[in-house]
Design an enzyme around this catalytic site. Structure first.
Site, PDB file in Angstrom:
ATOM      1  N   ASP A   9      13.851 -50.253 -34.691  1.00 33.76           N
ATOM      2  CA  ASP A   9      12.556 -49.657 -35.072  1.00 33.76           C
ATOM      3  C   ASP A   9      11.620 -49.493 -33.924  1.00 33.76           C
ATOM      4  OD1 ASP A   9      10.397 -50.069 -37.905  1.00 33.76           O
ATOM      5  OD2 ASP A   9       9.628 -49.424 -35.948  1.00 33.76           O
ATOM      6  N   ASP A 107      11.662 -43.251 -37.596  1.00 35.13           N
ATOM      7  CA  ASP A 107      11.710 -44.065 -36.167  1.00 35.13           C
ATOM      8  C   ASP A 107      12.566 -45.360 -36.634  1.00 35.13           C
ATOM      9  OD1 ASP A 107       9.949 -45.885 -37.763  1.00 35.13           O
ATOM     10  OD2 ASP A 107       9.112 -46.498 -35.826  1.00 35.13           O
ATOM     11  N   GLU A 108      13.297 -45.378 -37.547  1.00 31.77           N
ATOM     12  CA  GLU A 108      14.085 -46.739 -37.849  1.00 31.77           C
ATOM     13  C   GLU A 108      15.572 -46.304 -38.288  1.00 31.77           C
ATOM     14  OE1 GLU A 108      12.862 -49.251 -41.331  1.00 31.77           O
ATOM     15  OE2 GLU A 108      11.250 -47.752 -41.355  1.00 31.77           O
TER      16      GLU A 108
HETATM   17  P1  TTP Z   1       6.380 -47.275 -38.139  1.00 27.06           P
HETATM   18  O1  TTP Z   1       7.231 -47.851 -37.816  1.00 27.06           O
HETATM   19  O2  TTP Z   1       5.506 -48.163 -39.722  1.00 27.06           O
HETATM   20  O3  TTP Z   1       5.039 -47.836 -37.186  1.00 27.06           O
HETATM   21  P2  TTP Z   1       4.929 -47.651 -35.690  1.00 27.06           P
HETATM   22  O4  TTP Z   1       6.115 -47.439 -34.914  1.00 27.06           O
HETATM   23  O5  TTP Z   1       3.757 -46.762 -35.440  1.00 27.06           O
HETATM   24  O6  TTP Z   1       4.409 -49.052 -35.267  1.00 27.06           O
HETATM   25  P3  TTP Z   1       5.295 -50.630 -35.150  1.00 27.06           P
HETATM   26  O7  TTP Z   1       5.621 -50.644 -33.680  1.00 27.06           O
HETATM   27  O8  TTP Z   1       4.743 -51.596 -36.018  1.00 27.06           O
HETATM   28  O9  TTP Z   1       6.699 -49.961 -35.725  1.00 27.06           O
HETATM   29  O10 TTP Z   1       6.184 -45.887 -38.647  1.00 27.06           O
HETATM   30  C1  TTP Z   1       6.645 -44.817 -37.510  1.00 27.06           C
HETATM   31  C2  TTP Z   1       5.778 -43.549 -37.597  1.00 27.06           C
HETATM   32  O11 TTP Z   1       5.353 -43.129 -38.899  1.00 27.06           O
HETATM   33  C3  TTP Z   1       4.448 -44.054 -36.952  1.00 27.06           C
HETATM   34  O12 TTP Z   1       4.300 -44.051 -35.361  1.00 27.06           O
HETATM   35  C4  TTP Z   1       3.487 -43.020 -37.414  1.00 27.06           C
HETATM   36  C5  TTP Z   1       4.081 -42.484 -38.975  1.00 27.06           C
HETATM   37  N1  TTP Z   1       3.288 -43.301 -39.983  1.00 27.06           N
HETATM   38  C6  TTP Z   1       2.348 -42.501 -40.519  1.00 27.06           C
HETATM   39  O13 TTP Z   1       2.089 -41.378 -40.095  1.00 27.06           O
HETATM   40  N2  TTP Z   1       1.633 -43.029 -41.498  1.00 27.06           N
HETATM   41  C7  TTP Z   1       1.531 -44.259 -41.985  1.00 27.06           C
HETATM   42  O14 TTP Z   1       0.898 -44.857 -42.941  1.00 27.06           O
HETATM   43  C8  TTP Z   1       2.802 -45.069 -41.283  1.00 27.06           C
HETATM   44  C9  TTP Z   1       3.043 -46.593 -41.824  1.00 27.06           C
HETATM   45  C10 TTP Z   1       3.532 -44.485 -40.304  1.00 27.06           C
HETATM   46 MG    MG Z   2       8.181 -48.387 -35.775  1.00 25.91          MG
END
Ligand code: TTP
Ligand code: MG
Length: 362
Positions: A9, A107-108
């Site tokens: 992720d 992103d995962e």
């Molecule tokens: P996530 O993997 O949930 O968040 P992240 O990568 O920003 O942070 P983390 O380090 O905790 O993993 O989501 C991936 C991307 O998806 C994030 O960068 C932006 C987008 N996103 C949104 O646009 N709205 C949201 O509510 C969420 C949760 C994510």
């Molecule tokens: Mg993330």
């Protein structure tokens, strides 16, 4: 047999990309989302970096509230096209580490490593390799969880963010989970937790110690599912090989860099064995064989050979990669990673063979 699954992720994905492209933002709170308009803006945060999270900011928070908490933050509009391109670059890297690969969202992704290794120490080496490759080629960081089920790997990847690797070995599941709040289980959010809390279930340890029939009685299907997750009994597969796949490959990293030919040959044979399991299962023949070599440091080379007609022939592949390897034999540097890729596919070997026979008769 115990499974080995990776969940990868990206860390604060959209924000990480903007910081990569504007290093001056590095130590500042960076928020991606709607325009805050000095506190009067509408809309929400898409994501923010870890510096901004120190002010209590998080995804989905109203941007007006974010501005109140952190007026000096750097507020940026999302650039979807750019993130899409970068997500693809990352997925293209991840996909080379296992044929059993499943992208989830932007992103995962999950990687099933079970048929590559059963050794968690080796899986950790692979995870480190992934982090290095993503960081050097794409310029952002990724956190990785390693566990025997998909849900545990996902919980683990969230444990040491950013840029963390968290391993949950089969005998360590209980210890890893028991003190965690139940909301760490994917699928239990702020709303559904209330019902569990009311029934005295707050920590994942409380789920583990509740008998399954009781969980079913109190919380129905959902209760049964989270009981399975908490007890390491999630047996969902990582999505298998899909028809559009253009190549099949596998790579292995050495614990210690080596130039011992017998070790190198053994590794290539292992990789070849592994990819042929998939090739046979999916009735694939291929025309192109590629050897990938990474030397100590990060120098990476690929060398290919293409045949005129499609083949499905394990001994030919080993002979070909050993031939391609000759070029590197006298190199003083040791080898860190080896990989084999098969491409230029012909699916359904049976049909092809029939065609070839007909062709020969003419
Ligand atoms: P996530 O993997 O949930 O968040 P992240 O990568 O920003 O942070 P983390 O380090 O905790 O993993 O989501 C991936 C991307 O998806 C994030 O960068 C932006 C987008 N996103 C949104 O646009 N709205 C949201 O509510 C969420 C949760 C994510
Ligand atoms: Mg993330």
């Amino acid at each position: 047999m115990n499974r080995v699954i990776l969940h990868c992720d990206l860390d604060c994905f959209f924000a990480a990309v903007e910081i990569r492209d504007n290093p001056k933002y590095k130590d500042k709170p960076v928020i991606i989302g709607a325009d805050p308009k000095e506190g009067h803006g509408r809309g929400v945060i898409a994501t923010c970096n870890y510096e901004a999270r120190k002010y209590g900011l998080h995804s989905a928070m109203p941007i007006s509230q974010a501005f109140k908490r952190c007026p000096h933050g750097i507020y940026l509009k999302p650039n979807g096209e750019k993130y899409y391109k970068i997500s693809k670059e990352v997925m293209d890297i991840l996909e080379t580490y296992s044929d059993e690969f499943q992208k989830v969202g932007t992103d995962e992704a999950y990687l099933e490593l079970t048929s590559i290794t059963n050794d968690y120490r080796e899986a950790e080496e692979i995870a480190k390799e992934i982090q290095k490759e993503v960081s050097s080629k794409v310029g952002i960081t990724i956190s990785i969880g390693i566990a025997p089920t998909k849900s545990l790997a996902k919980i683990a990847s969230d444990e040491h963010k950013p840029n963390g690797i968290t391993m949950v070995r089969p005998d360590g599941i209980h210890n890893f989970l028991k003190d965690m709040d139940i909301t760490r289980i994917p699928g239990i959010g702020k709303k559904s937790k209330v019902y569990y809390y009311k029934n005295g279930i707050k920590k994942i340890g409380d789920i583990i110690s509740t008998p399954l029939p009781k969980m079913k009685e109190l919380f129905g299907k959902h209760g049964r599912w989270i009981w399975k997750v908490a007890n390491g009994l999630d047996n969902r597969k990582v999505k298998e090989f899909h028809e559009e796949r253009k190549s099949i490959s596998a790579e292995r990293t050495f614990y210690e860099d080596t130039n011992d030919f017998s070790i190198i040959m053994k590794k290539l044979e292992d990789i070849n064995e592994k990819i042929h399991k998939s090739v046979i299962k999916h009735h694939i023949s291929y025309r192109t064989i590629t050897l990938k070599i990474r030397l100590t440091g990060f120098e990476t080379y690929t060398r290919s050979k293409s045949y005129d007609l499609p083949i499905q022939d394990q001994p030919t592949v080993i002979k070909t990669v050993l031939d391609l390897y000759k070029e590197f034999k006298d190199n003083k540097k040791k080898i860190r990673l080896l990989g084999i890729k098969l491409s230029n596919f012909n699916r359904n070997l049976k049909v092809k063979q029939t065609n070839l026979l007909e062709f020969a008769r003419i």
